[in-house]
Design a protein around this motif. Structure first.
Motif, PDB file in Angstrom:
ATOM      1  N   LYS A 246      70.149  40.042 -21.987  1.00 53.57           N
ATOM      2  CA  LYS A 246      71.389  40.306 -22.720  1.00 53.57           C
ATOM      3  C   LYS A 246      72.564  40.069 -21.779  1.00 53.57           C
ATOM      4  N   PRO A 247      72.869  38.801 -21.510  1.00 55.33           N
ATOM      5  CA  PRO A 247      73.896  38.477 -20.507  1.00 55.33           C
ATOM      6  C   PRO A 247      75.274  39.049 -20.821  1.00 55.33           C
ATOM      7  N   HIS A 248      75.589  39.251 -22.101  1.00 61.08           N
ATOM      8  CA  HIS A 248      76.909  39.818 -22.414  1.00 61.08           C
ATOM      9  C   HIS A 248      77.033  41.240 -21.878  1.00 61.08           C
ATOM     10  N   LEU A 249      75.878  41.956 -21.790  1.00 61.38           N
ATOM     11  CA  LEU A 249      75.899  43.300 -21.208  1.00 61.38           C
ATOM     12  C   LEU A 249      76.034  43.239 -19.690  1.00 61.38           C
ATOM     13  N   GLY A 250      75.604  42.109 -19.118  1.00 63.76           N
ATOM     14  CA  GLY A 250      75.806  41.924 -17.685  1.00 63.76           C
ATOM     15  C   GLY A 250      77.284  41.862 -17.343  1.00 63.76           C
ATOM     16  N   ALA A 251      78.077  41.225 -18.215  1.00 63.81           N
ATOM     17  CA  ALA A 251      79.530  41.161 -17.995  1.00 63.81           C
ATOM     18  C   ALA A 251      80.155  42.540 -18.157  1.00 63.81           C
ATOM     19  N   ILE A 252      79.655  43.313 -19.119  1.00 62.49           N
ATOM     20  CA  ILE A 252      80.139  44.686 -19.321  1.00 62.49           C
ATOM     21  C   ILE A 252      79.840  45.516 -18.074  1.00 62.49           C
ATOM     22  N   ARG A 253      78.611  45.330 -17.536  1.00 60.85           N
ATOM     23  CA  ARG A 253      78.226  46.042 -16.307  1.00 60.85           C
ATOM     24  C   ARG A 253      79.167  45.690 -15.164  1.00 60.85           C
ATOM     25  N   ASP A 254      79.501  44.400 -15.027  1.00 62.37           N
ATOM     26  CA  ASP A 254      80.349  43.963 -13.919  1.00 62.37           C
ATOM     27  C   ASP A 254      81.722  44.641 -13.969  1.00 62.37           C
ATOM     28  N   ILE A 255      82.300  44.687 -15.148  1.00 68.85           N
ATOM     29  CA  ILE A 255      83.636  45.288 -15.288  1.00 68.85           C
ATOM     30  C   ILE A 255      83.585  46.778 -14.985  1.00 68.85           C
ATOM     31  N   PHE A 256      82.541  47.434 -15.506  1.00 75.17           N
ATOM     32  CA  PHE A 256      82.408  48.880 -15.297  1.00 75.17           C
ATOM     33  C   PHE A 256      82.207  49.192 -13.812  1.00 75.17           C
ATOM     34  N   VAL A 257      81.328  48.457 -13.158  1.00 80.79           N
ATOM     35  CA  VAL A 257      81.065  48.682 -11.730  1.00 80.79           C
ATOM     36  C   VAL A 257      82.326  48.414 -10.911  1.00 80.79           C
ATOM     37  N   PHE A 258      83.060  47.350 -11.274  1.00 85.90           N
ATOM     38  CA  PHE A 258      84.307  47.051 -10.574  1.00 85.90           C
ATOM     39  C   PHE A 258      85.275  48.231 -10.705  1.00 85.90           C
ATOM     40  N   GLY A 259      85.301  48.850 -11.871  1.00 84.85           N
ATOM     41  CA  GLY A 259      86.132  50.051 -12.074  1.00 84.85           C
ATOM     42  C   GLY A 259      85.657  51.216 -11.235  1.00 84.85           C
ATOM     43  N   CYS A 260      84.328  51.373 -11.119  1.00 84.73           N
ATOM     44  CA  CYS A 260      83.766  52.465 -10.304  1.00 84.73           C
ATOM     45  C   CYS A 260      84.126  52.297  -8.830  1.00 84.73           C
ATOM     46  N   MET A 261      84.290  51.053  -8.389  1.00 87.09           N
ATOM     47  CA  MET A 261      84.543  50.790  -6.968  1.00 87.09           C
ATOM     48  C   MET A 261      86.026  50.681  -6.629  1.00 87.09           C
ATOM     49  N   THR A 262      86.871  50.699  -7.622  1.00 91.50           N
ATOM     50  CA  THR A 262      88.326  50.614  -7.379  1.00 91.50           C
ATOM     51  C   THR A 262      89.086  51.824  -7.889  1.00 91.50           C
ATOM     52  N   GLY A 263      88.550  52.511  -8.898  1.00 92.16           N
ATOM     53  CA  GLY A 263      89.192  53.728  -9.409  1.00 92.16           C
ATOM     54  C   GLY A 263      90.395  53.483 -10.291  1.00 92.16           C
ATOM     55  N   VAL A 264      90.605  52.246 -10.748  1.00 92.69           N
ATOM     56  CA  VAL A 264      91.787  51.969 -11.569  1.00 92.69           C
ATOM     57  C   VAL A 264      91.531  52.345 -13.027  1.00 92.69           C
ATOM     58  N   ARG A 265      92.597  52.443 -13.773  1.00 92.57           N
ATOM     59  CA  ARG A 265      92.496  52.702 -15.207  1.00 92.57           C
ATOM     60  C   ARG A 265      92.048  51.443 -15.938  1.00 92.57           C
TER      61      ARG A 265
END
Length: 415
Positions: A246-265
């Motif tokens: 489910k590659p579209h969920l891979g993109a969702i994961r990437d955005i979420f993880v990027f948020g976890c590592m930067t702390g932005v809104r």
């Protein structure tokens, strides 16, 4: 003893009676109608007619003379054997036939045929407010005010009453609060709505509208709600999970993880542009507060943005569909386990138990960054600079204390 003047708000007529009330220790409350007024043009704070009311100058002078005469006669009332009768006789004298005729002569225009300069409808003032705030407010803020005004519109339809800018007194506040509780609004939602309402009323006051002084007493306590945050191990497991089916969920994961590592809104994730990154530093001006911040990017975060370099931005969806896909991603990746949330509506406690993946939202990423950073020993001041948080009270709201933290603290204290 006290003397007060109040319009007959129970009346549905365009004009209502203005009543004189006398109350005090040892006497029954005495009420007497003086003359008829337009209730929308009565100032409760000053206990007098507003300047726009026909004959306001003369009629307010008459009310002032009644007050002065009452104060002068108060010692006589106190010494009277029958205080109630003494006050009634005084009222009959100040509101006698001759004086009533004089008052009628002072207000010849106060009749149903008079067309008044009617106060601007509440909904029109709300539209003016929205128009003035739209150029300087975020879409999220504007949505919050739309929800507020939609709610107020529903309230006045349900209660069959017309709201007015100067009508938000303590009684109206309590009625609105109780109505929201009956509608099962959560306490935190009620507190936020009242905060928005105060913002609107203060704006109206700055525009020259009269508001009730009771606005100073508006307050509703927010409950401390425990929200989910992922552990560092869970974030790492998301990075390693294979979403090839489910590659579209891979993109969702990437955005979420990027948020976890930067702390932005979430709004800042949506505004990300590749050109804002230089030498491993993401320089941005936050969407919500417009503050400039610099965020050092971890290797995993840099890998994510390189993956979407050709697009120049991250593939961020609108908030609602993103949250829906986010839950599916977390479930597939095994972010499980029960999580109990406790809410209150008024004093009524409500508990819901859900799987952890069901509670993950875009904001979980920001909370995860702050929680993991605190547990790792980062200084509060550094976390605040990176995340754009301006005070410690806000920082503490994001802190997620785990069961392991509590057990370790108790063991250290008693071990």
């Amino acid at each position: 003893m006290n003397i007060r003047f109040y319009p007959d708000y129970k009346s549905k007529s365009k004009q209502v009676s203005l009543h004189l009330y006398v109350s005090g220790k040892g006497i029954k409350t005495i009420k007497k109608s003086i003359f008829r007024i337009y209730p929308d043009l009565w100032d409760n704070d000053q206990s007098k007619l507003k300047p726009k009311h026909p004959g306001a100058l003369q009629l307010n002078g008459y009310l002032m003379r009644i007050r002065s005469d009452f104060m002068a006669n108060t010692p006589n009332f106190m010494m009277a054997v029958n205080k109630d009768e003494a006050i009634r006789q005084w009222i009959d004298s100040v509101l006698g036939i001759e004086k009533t005729k004089q008052i009628e002569e002072l207000q010849p225009e106060v009749s149903t045929s008079v067309e008044l300069d009617q106060p601007k409808p509440f909904i029109d003032i709300a539209r003016d407010f929205m128009a003035s705030k739209r150029p300087v407010s975020t879409p999220t803020t504007m949505k919050s005010f739309r929800l507020l005004f939609n709610m107020l519109n529903e309230f006045q339809k349900t209660k069959k009453k017309q709201l007015s800018i100067d009508g938000f007194d303590k009684r109206m506040y309590e009625e609105l609060r109780n109505w929201m509780i009956d509608k099962e609004f959560l306490n935190n939602t009620i507190a936020k709505r009242f905060k928005l309402l105060k913002t609107f009323l203060h704006w109206a006051q700055s525009e020259g509208y009269e508001i009730h002084h009771d606005i100073k007493t508006y307050s509703y306590s927010q409950d401390e709600i425990e929200n989910i945050a992922l552990t560092k191990e869970e974030v790492m497991s998301l990075i390693d999970f294979d979403f090839s089916e489910k590659p579209h969920l891979g993109a969702i994961r990437d955005i979420f993880v990027f948020g976890c590592m930067t702390g932005v809104r979430y709004s800042d994730l949506a505004a990300f542009r590749h050109q804002d990154v230089s030498n491993g530093i993401w320089r941005l001006r936050t969407t919500k507060t417009k503050d400039p911040i610099e965020i050092p990017l971890l290797p995993a975060a840099q890998t994510i943005i390189e993956r979407y370099k050709d697009q120049g931005k991250l593939p961020v969806l609108h908030n609602q569909p993103f949250n829906r896909e986010l839950k599916e991603m977390a479930k597939l990746a095994g972010i499980t386990g029960e999580f109990k949330k406790v809410h209150y509506t008024g004093s009524t406690r409500k508990e819901t138990v859900k799987q952890r993946w069901e509670l993950i939202t875009t904001h979980t990423a920001r909370r995860t960054f702050i929680t993991v950073s605190i547990h790792a020993g980062l200084e509060d001041s550094l976390i605040m600079k990176i995340s754009g948080i301006k005070n410690y009270a806000t920082l503490n709201k994001y802190l997620k204390v785990t069961k392991e933290d509590k057990a370790a603290a108790i063991a250290k204290a008693w071990g």
